[in-house]
Scaffold this active site. Structure first.
Site, PDB file in Angstrom:
ATOM      1  N   CYS A 115       0.818  -1.228   0.000  1.00  0.00           N
ATOM      2  CA  CYS A 115       0.000   0.000   0.000  1.00  0.00           C
ATOM      3  C   CYS A 115       0.846   1.270   0.000  1.00  0.00           C
ATOM      4  O   CYS A 115       0.344   2.347  -0.320  1.00  0.00           O
ATOM      5  CB  CYS A 115      -0.937   0.001   1.192  1.00  0.00           C
ATOM      6  SG  CYS A 115      -2.027  -1.423   1.210  1.00  0.00           S
ATOM      7  N   HIS A 251      -3.751   7.058   3.152  1.00  0.00           N
ATOM      8  CA  HIS A 251      -4.083   5.759   2.557  1.00  0.00           C
ATOM      9  C   HIS A 251      -5.450   5.354   3.087  1.00  0.00           C
ATOM     10  O   HIS A 251      -5.743   5.510   4.274  1.00  0.00           O
ATOM     11  CB  HIS A 251      -3.020   4.731   2.959  1.00  0.00           C
ATOM     12  CG  HIS A 251      -3.376   3.336   2.558  1.00  0.00           C
ATOM     13  ND1 HIS A 251      -3.840   3.034   1.301  1.00  0.00           N
ATOM     14  CD2 HIS A 251      -3.373   2.171   3.255  1.00  0.00           C
ATOM     15  CE1 HIS A 251      -4.089   1.737   1.232  1.00  0.00           C
ATOM     16  NE2 HIS A 251      -3.820   1.197   2.403  1.00  0.00           N
ATOM     17  N   ASN A 281     -10.183  -0.239  -0.045  1.00  0.00           N
ATOM     18  CA  ASN A 281      -8.727  -0.101   0.061  1.00  0.00           C
ATOM     19  C   ASN A 281      -8.111  -0.544  -1.268  1.00  0.00           C
ATOM     20  O   ASN A 281      -8.120  -1.729  -1.590  1.00  0.00           O
ATOM     21  CB  ASN A 281      -8.242  -0.971   1.222  1.00  0.00           C
ATOM     22  CG  ASN A 281      -6.727  -0.945   1.398  1.00  0.00           C
ATOM     23  OD1 ASN A 281      -5.998  -0.497   0.523  1.00  0.00           O
ATOM     24  ND2 ASN A 281      -6.269  -1.448   2.527  1.00  0.00           N
TER      25      ASN A 281
HETATM   26  O1  UT7 Z   1      -3.907  -1.450   3.733  1.00  0.00           O
HETATM   27  C1  UT7 Z   1      -2.979  -2.262   4.347  1.00  0.00           C
HETATM   28  C2  UT7 Z   1      -3.055  -2.208   5.803  1.00  0.00           C
HETATM   29  N1  UT7 Z   1      -4.266  -2.843   6.261  1.00  0.00           N
HETATM   30  C3  UT7 Z   1      -4.937  -2.281   7.245  1.00  0.00           C
HETATM   31  O2  UT7 Z   1      -4.588  -1.214   7.680  1.00  0.00           O
HETATM   32  C4  UT7 Z   1      -6.093  -3.044   7.826  1.00  0.00           C
HETATM   33  C5  UT7 Z   1      -6.103  -2.861   9.314  1.00  0.00           C
HETATM   34  N2  UT7 Z   1      -7.149  -3.618  10.004  1.00  0.00           N
HETATM   35  C6  UT7 Z   1      -8.454  -3.319   9.919  1.00  0.00           C
HETATM   36  O3  UT7 Z   1      -8.868  -2.460   9.152  1.00  0.00           O
HETATM   37  C7  UT7 Z   1      -9.390  -4.029  10.862  1.00  0.00           C
HETATM   38  O4  UT7 Z   1      -8.641  -4.787  11.762  1.00  0.00           O
HETATM   39  C8  UT7 Z   1     -10.422  -4.934  10.136  1.00  0.00           C
HETATM   40  C9  UT7 Z   1     -11.462  -4.086   9.446  1.00  0.00           C
HETATM   41  C10 UT7 Z   1      -9.731  -5.809   9.117  1.00  0.00           C
HETATM   42  C11 UT7 Z   1     -11.138  -5.832  11.135  1.00  0.00           C
HETATM   43  O5  UT7 Z   1     -11.755  -5.055  12.141  1.00  0.00           O
HETATM   44  P1  UT7 Z   1     -11.547  -5.376  13.685  1.00  0.00           P
HETATM   45  O6  UT7 Z   1     -12.378  -4.448  14.427  1.00  0.00           O
HETATM   46  O7  UT7 Z   1     -10.062  -5.387  13.954  1.00  0.00           O
HETATM   47  O8  UT7 Z   1     -12.162  -6.829  13.792  1.00  0.00           O
HETATM   48  P2  UT7 Z   1     -11.463  -8.188  14.280  1.00  0.00           P
HETATM   49  O9  UT7 Z   1     -10.526  -8.715  13.244  1.00  0.00           O
HETATM   50  O10 UT7 Z   1     -10.943  -8.006  15.684  1.00  0.00           O
HETATM   51  O11 UT7 Z   1     -12.706  -9.157  14.344  1.00  0.00           O
HETATM   52  C12 UT7 Z   1     -13.825  -8.912  15.242  1.00  0.00           C
HETATM   53  C13 UT7 Z   1     -14.919  -9.922  14.949  1.00  0.00           C
HETATM   54  C14 UT7 Z   1     -14.412 -11.359  14.898  1.00  0.00           C
HETATM   55  O12 UT7 Z   1     -15.404 -12.178  15.444  1.00  0.00           O
HETATM   56  P3  UT7 Z   1     -15.292 -12.703  16.974  1.00  0.00           P
HETATM   57  O13 UT7 Z   1     -13.990 -13.461  17.033  1.00  0.00           O
HETATM   58  O14 UT7 Z   1     -15.272 -11.472  17.819  1.00  0.00           O
HETATM   59  O15 UT7 Z   1     -16.503 -13.535  17.125  1.00  0.00           O
HETATM   60  C15 UT7 Z   1     -14.316 -11.651  13.421  1.00  0.00           C
HETATM   61  O16 UT7 Z   1     -14.461 -13.007  13.103  1.00  0.00           O
HETATM   62  O17 UT7 Z   1     -15.487  -9.662  13.666  1.00  0.00           O
HETATM   63  C16 UT7 Z   1     -15.485 -10.861  12.890  1.00  0.00           C
HETATM   64  N3  UT7 Z   1     -15.356 -10.489  11.478  1.00  0.00           N
HETATM   65  C17 UT7 Z   1     -16.410 -10.210  10.705  1.00  0.00           C
HETATM   66  N4  UT7 Z   1     -17.723 -10.184  10.950  1.00  0.00           N
HETATM   67  C18 UT7 Z   1     -18.552  -9.851   9.940  1.00  0.00           C
HETATM   68  C19 UT7 Z   1     -14.214 -10.354  10.742  1.00  0.00           C
HETATM   69  N5  UT7 Z   1     -14.519  -9.971   9.486  1.00  0.00           N
HETATM   70  C20 UT7 Z   1     -15.870  -9.877   9.434  1.00  0.00           C
HETATM   71  C21 UT7 Z   1     -16.779  -9.535   8.428  1.00  0.00           C
HETATM   72  N6  UT7 Z   1     -18.109  -9.526   8.720  1.00  0.00           N
HETATM   73  N7  UT7 Z   1     -16.383  -9.184   7.177  1.00  0.00           N
END
Ligand code: UT7
Length: 324
Positions: A115, A251, A281
């Site tokens: 990125c 970004h 993204n």
């Molecule tokens: O561009 C390159 C750099 N990349 C980034 O900067 C990305 C950085 N990370 C993020 O943007 C965020 O971490 C995400 C958007 C990817 C995820 O958000 P989060 O608030 O960190 O969620 P998480 O990974 O901690 O997951 C929370 C919950 C999990 O369920 P449990 O374990 O709490 O039951 C996941 O399984 O959300 C669940 N989950 C989803 N639920 C519905 C993960 N993806 C999804 C989804 N829809 N698409």
């Protein structure tokens, strides 16, 4: 006499026509529009047509940037493309764009920094133009990340989209690109990666699919810390106070990351250019596309102080302070 600075002469962008909405994704995987919007800020993303490649997107963005700069392709004597999704291993996308523009001979190459690819590319092109090594540099960020996303993996497929953005740099005696700051830390290689390439190919016993893998929550934390530190570094290197930035062009990875970076700079969100709601993204394409949006809608004016920043796989991150 050497010009001292490079400046942005013109900007351009291209987004593929096909749109994938959160509602479409609800039909494909176990997710909701509400989850995607509240956790990321994304509502839709554009996906390249089956016969469209990164070079196709890059060419269209480049032609727009050339038009905006009032230049013919023949004026270009340096091409660099930030991309992690090149058409082929070689020729690089820079060479493919060069051939399509009908020009020959100038250096043309790709930068693979995920990125942060556009910020890395801009930094290199700036040094060539500012020191008289090139007159008009075409700097592109272009991606078809949809080609390496697993549309069954809800942790990644809701985030990424395709697109391309471009700028043309020209020499200037006045400030243009003021300073670029590049960073990387390969110790984070296991948090965000694609497991295979050329030298490391998938073997029958490998269980990981040939897609982007991301431990999003851990990436999030390092991204926030790294971006806070790079904006502090950029201000300090230029003896600037927080209030001196007119526009933040971040970004477009996650609205919450962007809000935290803006807070660090003491900037209200109406001074932050946001495109991720409609574009997702787009990796190396996101910063030049957001810049082009804000230039064309009249928000970013000549003379404005603009801070560009990005963070991505590697990890790589970086910033560019620009007097537009
Ligand atoms: O561009 C390159 C750099 N990349 C980034 O900067 C990305 C950085 N990370 C993020 O943007 C965020 O971490 C995400 C958007 C990817 C995820 O958000 P989060 O608030 O960190 O969620 P998480 O990974 O901690 O997951 C929370 C919950 C999990 O369920 P449990 O374990 O709490 O039951 C996941 O399984 O959300 C669940 N989950 C989803 N639920 C519905 C993960 N993806 C999804 C989804 N829809 N698409």
């Amino acid at each position: 006499m050497k010009p001292m600075y490079s400046r942005i002469a013109g900007t351009g962008r291209y987004l593929p026509e096909r749109v994938l909405t959160n509602q479409d994704l609800e039909q494909m995987i176990d997710t909701t529009d509400e989850w995607i919007r509240s956790r990321t800020g994304i509502e839709r993303r554009h996906i390249a047509a089956d016969d469209q490649t990164t070079a196709d997107l890059a060419e269209l963005a480049a032609r727009q940037a050339l038009d905006a700069a009032g230049l013919e392709p023949e004026a270009i004597d340096f091409i660099v493309v930030g991309t992690t999704s090149p058409d082929t291993v070689f020729p690089n996308v820079g060479c493919l764009v060069q051939e399509r523009l009908g020009i020959r001979g100038c250096p043309a190459f790709g930068i693979e920094a995920a990125c942060s690819g556009f910020i890395y590319a801009l930094s290199i092109a700036d040094r060539f133009v500012a020191t008289g090594g090139a007159q008009h540099a075409l700097v592109i960020g272009a991606e078809t990340l949809s080609r390496m996303v697993d549309y069954k993996d809800r942790a990644t497929c809701v985030i990424f989209g395709d697109g391309a953005g471009a700028v043309v740099l020209e020499p200037s005696a006045e400030q243009g690109i003021i300073s670029c700051h590049l960073r990387a830390d390969g110790h984070y290689k296991d948090l965000l990666y694609h497991p295979y390439g050329v030298s490391k190919q998938r073997k029958p016993e490998d269980t990981e699919g040939p897609y982007i893998h991301m431990r999003g929550n851990e990436v999030f934390k390092v991204a926030v810390r790294s971006l806070e530190s790079i904006v502090d570094e950029t201000l300090a290197a230029n003896d600037l106070e927080k209030g001196s930035i007119d526009w933040l062009i971040p970004h477009q990875a996650n609205l919450r990351i962007i809000q935290l970076t803006a807070k660090r700079l003491g900037m209200p969100m109406d001074k932050v250019v946001l495109t991720l709601k409609d574009q997702g993204n787009t990796s190396a394409a996101s910063v030049p596309m957001a810049l082009d949006v804000a230039v064309r809608d009249g928000r970013v004016q000549r003379g404005d102080m603009v801070l560009l920043e990005a963070f991505g796989g590697g990890f790589t991150w970086g910033s560019a302070l620009v007097r537009y």
